[in-house]
Design a protein around this motif. Structure first.
Motif, short mmCIF file in Angstrom:
data_model
loop_
_atom_site.label_atom_id
_atom_site.label_comp_id
_atom_site.label_asym_id
_atom_site.label_seq_id
_atom_site.Cartn_x
_atom_site.Cartn_y
_atom_site.Cartn_z
N ARG B 6 0.84 -1.20 0.00
CA ARG B 6 0.00 0.00 0.00
C ARG B 6 0.88 1.26 0.00
O ARG B 6 0.63 2.22 -0.72
N VAL B 10 0.93 4.29 -2.73
CA VAL B 10 0.70 5.68 -2.35
C VAL B 10 1.89 6.55 -2.76
O VAL B 10 1.75 7.60 -3.39
N LEU B 13 1.91 7.04 -6.43
CA LEU B 13 0.92 8.02 -6.89
C LEU B 13 1.40 9.44 -6.62
O LEU B 13 1.21 10.34 -7.44
N VAL B 14 2.04 9.62 -5.49
CA VAL B 14 2.55 10.97 -5.16
C VAL B 14 3.62 11.38 -6.18
O VAL B 14 3.60 12.49 -6.73
N GLY B 17 1.99 12.15 -9.41
CA GLY B 17 1.33 13.45 -9.35
C GLY B 17 2.32 14.58 -9.51
O GLY B 17 2.07 15.55 -10.25
N ILE B 18 3.47 14.45 -8.86
CA ILE B 18 4.50 15.49 -8.99
C ILE B 18 5.00 15.55 -10.43
O ILE B 18 5.15 16.62 -11.02
N VAL B 20 3.36 14.72 -13.11
CA VAL B 20 2.32 15.34 -13.95
C VAL B 20 2.39 16.86 -13.83
O VAL B 20 2.30 17.60 -14.81
N ASN B 21 2.61 17.32 -12.61
CA ASN B 21 2.71 18.77 -12.41
C ASN B 21 3.91 19.36 -13.11
O ASN B 21 3.83 20.44 -13.70
N PHE B 24 2.93 19.59 -16.67
CA PHE B 24 2.09 20.76 -16.97
C PHE B 24 2.90 22.05 -16.94
O PHE B 24 2.62 22.98 -17.69
N LEU B 25 3.89 22.07 -16.06
CA LEU B 25 4.76 23.26 -16.01
C LEU B 25 5.47 23.43 -17.36
O LEU B 25 5.53 24.52 -17.92
N ILE B 27 4.48 22.16 -20.21
CA ILE B 27 3.46 22.50 -21.24
C ILE B 27 3.21 24.00 -21.23
O ILE B 27 3.05 24.63 -22.28
N ASN B 28 3.21 24.58 -20.02
CA ASN B 28 3.01 26.04 -19.92
C ASN B 28 4.07 26.83 -20.67
O ASN B 28 3.82 27.90 -21.18
N ARG B 30 5.57 25.83 -23.43
CA ARG B 30 5.35 25.71 -24.88
C ARG B 30 4.02 25.00 -25.14
O ARG B 30 3.99 23.78 -25.31
N PRO B 31 2.93 25.77 -25.15
CA PRO B 31 1.62 25.10 -25.17
C PRO B 31 1.14 24.60 -26.53
O PRO B 31 0.09 23.97 -26.61
N PRO B 34 2.27 19.24 -29.59
CA PRO B 34 3.53 18.64 -30.02
C PRO B 34 3.31 17.67 -31.17
O PRO B 34 2.21 17.16 -31.34
#
Lengths: 231, 513
Positions: B6, B10, B13-14, B17-18, B20-21, B24-25, B27-28, B30-31, B34
């Motif tokens: 478990r 967990v 996933l953390v 998640g980081i 993915v962030n 996205f940073l 991507i910001n 060069r939006p 692609p």
């Protein structure tokens, strides 16, 4: 006193005392178990809160980034549409100018034809000295008609360029619009996930955490598709 | 163990998640979308010359290629026969040919030979329906075989007449000066002369065979101030006007010559059922007129020798040596100069050009002072289609590309730059609004009038049963094979036909009416 024979009723008392002690022991054990259970629950709640916090932090950060990129895509789409609209407007204005020139040309053509018909009616050839003034005007009209053609052609080509620009810009706005839509949808799903996570803290229900994380993950995937546009 | 697992999930996933962030940073930063897909190469087979291919690459395909991560290579073919040949080679040795440009005349043959696959295979049914709704139903039918959409229409072409306005004005004003000679020439052919009450009609749109003969006669017998000697400004007159034949059409034994002959036959009333009947009145009338034009020197001298192909006729017109000729929309734009900045410039004084429907074919023979037989104005419509080669690497992409090129803005620009009849319903409805140049509207007006007055598909047996060769041989013998001063009466023509026509073969199964 030692060696003194215990009274007859004391055996019962002892039994009662023993029972009472046993009960007390049970109660203590129960309290201990309850304390342990409370502690375990508190640990679980703490753990749940931690997980909710981590998930919320991740989703909130992502939401912020998604909001920025959605705004960028919306601006790009809006800018392309505005550019298309501007090209359309300019094209319409130039087209009105073109039509005005064409009207002017038609008047000049009528004037030229009148002179030609007049010369024909009088039976005078162009090289006849009597037609000198007519030929001067006639040649002037013919030159103006030629110039109208050249000028109108330039204006017309500019109108076409603007129409092509409108066309291209309209197409250019499609992709950013699709992206913006996906980012927006992803953002909405993540917002919903954050609401679920908030409810999780209040209710302490684990399944709400799972639902929130799942919804958040879907939101992230939808937002990512806004970038790659696979679907 | 369970707790460890478990915890691993967990933590995982953390970390995810980081990540993915962080994603996205980035991507910001060069939006723009692609280009993750592998850049594929595809080849497009076009029946077009190098300038046209270049125009299409720059103005139609480049945007699609960039958006769809595809690198397009263009293969040119001069004729549809060459396209056929290349598709045959592609079937045997695939080279990644995605899409090909074919014509409706070869559509069935390509299907039967297994060289193409239905374009519907690469399309979502709803998407295909939407694509077809945007096109003219009649044209869509040309791409459908056995109830299935094998091809997607690309463009259409049909012949109309192009003429120099000053030349027609000149003929209208002066033809009667030659009336006596014209009457004599026609009297020799039909025993009467011109029809009762004949007047040369002002607009070639209303001409019949007599009008064309009269105008051709007038032009061929007087120095033409409006021809090669003319300049836009009247004060310039450095070149002396000359006398020469001013009417031409493809002649000789070329494919163009055969096409024009078939067109003339149909204008005089030939039907598919009459092909192969060498005593058909329409055939005799056609040959009689052609013999008359030849006898009186109304056609260029090349028709006596090696003949003229359509591009040579266009070339003569481009030099302002002609006053009237049949022409299609693509050649019209070459002649005039396209209606776009990037199009090639056309002939000098292109503003004098105008277009009309082809003349109505009527017999030279008269009855009660009027033509004994009346045909119609007619022209064969040629539809070009997008075909998916049988071993196309990506039929879905092929359909998308064909649909992309057919969108309104691109088709309008192609019509303006390269010349064609649009196959989109909205462009045909809105052509007076969409195509704003006056001359372009004249050309399209004449083309659409021609469609209404008379047009059709080539008869299936014309090339397959070698009727083209047989008719060309017959024309050569009857019109050009006899002495120039040979009689051109209907009886003489009939006799020459009987003398020269091939024996009826098994394919001559049609009945003449």
């Amino acid at each position: 006193m030692p060696g003194e024979k215990p009274p007859q009723g004391s055996g019962e008392e002892t039994k009662l005392l023993r029972e009472e002690v046993a009960l007390q022991k049970q109660e203590v054990a129960l309290q201990k178990r309850e304390a342990e259970a409370r502690q375990a629950r508190e640990i679980r709640n703490e753990q749940l809160k931690n997980r909710v916090s981590v998930a919320a932090i991740i989703l909130t950060t992502a939401l912020s980034f998604i909001g920025n990129v959605r705004s960028d895509r919306s601006d790009t789409a809006g800018s392309a549409r505005a550019s298309a609209e501007s090209a359309r407007r300019q094209g319409a204005e130039l087209w009105a100018y073109y039509q005005m020139k064409m009207g002017e040309k038609a008047s000049t053509e009528i004037a030229r034809d009148r002179i030609r018909l007049d010369l024909a009616a009088r039976g005078v050839a162009r090289d006849d000295p009597r037609a000198r003034l007519d030929v001067v005007k006639l040649t002037g009209y013919e030159e103006r008609i030629r110039d109208f053609d050249t000028e109108a052609e330039r204006v017309f080509f500019r109108v076409q360029d603007l129409e092509a620009q409108e066309d291209v810009q309209q197409r250019a706005s499609v992709e950013p619009s699709r992206s913006a839509f996906r980012y927006e949808l992803g953002g909405k799903l993540i917002t919903l996930a954050l609401i679920l996570l908030s409810v999780t803290i209040l209710s302490g229900k684990r399944y709400l955490l799972i639902a929130g994380v799942a919804l958040g993950a879907i939101g992230l995937l939808v937002a990512l598709d806004g970038y790659v546009l696979f679907f | 163990m369970r707790g460890l697992w478990r915890r691993f999930v967990v933590d995982g996933l953390v970390v995810l998640g980081i990540a993915v962030n962080v994603g996205f940073l980035l991507i910001n930063l060069r939006p723009d979308r692609p280009h993750l897909a592998r850049r594929t190469k595809a080849r497009i087979l076009l029946r077009a010359g190098e300038p046209r291919i270049k125009w299409m690459r720059d103005n139609q395909f480049a945007e699609f290629a960039a958006a769809n991560d595809v690198e397009l290579e263009f293969v040119g073919a001069k004729t549809f026969e060459e396209v056929h040949q290349k598709l045959l080679e592609e079937k045997q040795h695939p080279t990644g040919l995605l899409l090909a440009d074919v014509d409706d005349e070869h559509a069935q043959e390509l299907k039967d030979g297994g060289l193409v696959r239905p374009i519907a295979d690469g399309a979502d049914p709803a998407e295909l329906r939407q694509a077809l709704v945007e096109l003219i139903p009649d044209v869509v039918e040309r791409g459908a075989l056995d109830g299935k959409q094998w091809y997607l229409p690309k463009r259409a072409l049909l012949n109309v007449a192009v003429y120099l306005r000053p030349a027609v004005e000149d003929a209208y004003l002066h033809w009667e000066e030659d009336r006596k000679e014209i009457e004599a020439a026609l009297q020799e052919a039909n025993g009467v002369g011109l029809p009762k009450g004949f007047r040369l009609r002002r607009t070639p749109d209303r001409w019949d065979s007599f009008d064309l003969f009269v105008a051709a006669w007038t032009w061929a017998h007087h120095p033409a101030r409006w021809a090669e000697a003319s300049r836009r400004i009247s004060a310039e007159n450095s070149i002396s006007p000359v006398t020469a034949p001013r009417v031409a059409w493809p002649c000789g034994e070329s494919e163009d010559g055969a096409g024009e002959l078939l067109n003339a036959l149909y204008r005089h009333g030939t039907t598919e059922e009459q092909l192969g009947r060498f005593d058909a009145p329409a055939l005799l009338d056609t040959l009689q007129w052609q013999a008359l034009f030849r006898k009186h020197g109304l056609l260029p001298a090349e028709c006596e020798k090696s003949g003229l192909e359509q591009r040579e006729v266009n070339g003569l017109f481009h030099e302002r040596k002609l006053a009237w000729a049949p022409i299609d929309q693509a050649d019209s734009l070459w002649l005039h100069g396209g209606a776009r900045r990037d199009a090639e410039p056309g002939m000098p004084g292109a503003g004098d050009l105008s277009w009309a429907t082809l003349p109505q074919g009527v017999s030279a023979e008269l009855k009660d002072g009027l033509p004994a037989r009346k045909g119609r104005s007619f022209s064969f419509e040629e539809v070009h289609l997008w075909a998916v080669p049988v071993r196309s690497p990506d039929p879905r992409l092929a359909f998308q590309l064909a649909r992309y090129v057919g969108q309104r803005g691109l088709q309008q620009r192609e019509t303006e730059a390269e010349g064609m009849l649009p196959v989109r319903e909205d462009l045909r409805q809105d052509y007076p609004i969409a195509f704003r140049l006056e001359w372009m509207q004249h050309m399209l007006d004449a083309s659409f009038r021609q469609l209404e007055r008379g047009s059709g598909d080539l008869p299936s047996g014309w090339a397959e049963d070698d009727w083209d060769e047989k008719y060309l041989e017959l024309r050569q013998a009857v019109v050009y094979g006899r002495p120039k001063d040979a009689p051109v009466t209907l009886a003489a023509i009939r006799q020459a036909v009987q003398h020269s026509s091939p024996p009826p073969g098994p394919e001559a199964k049609h009945d003449a009416r």
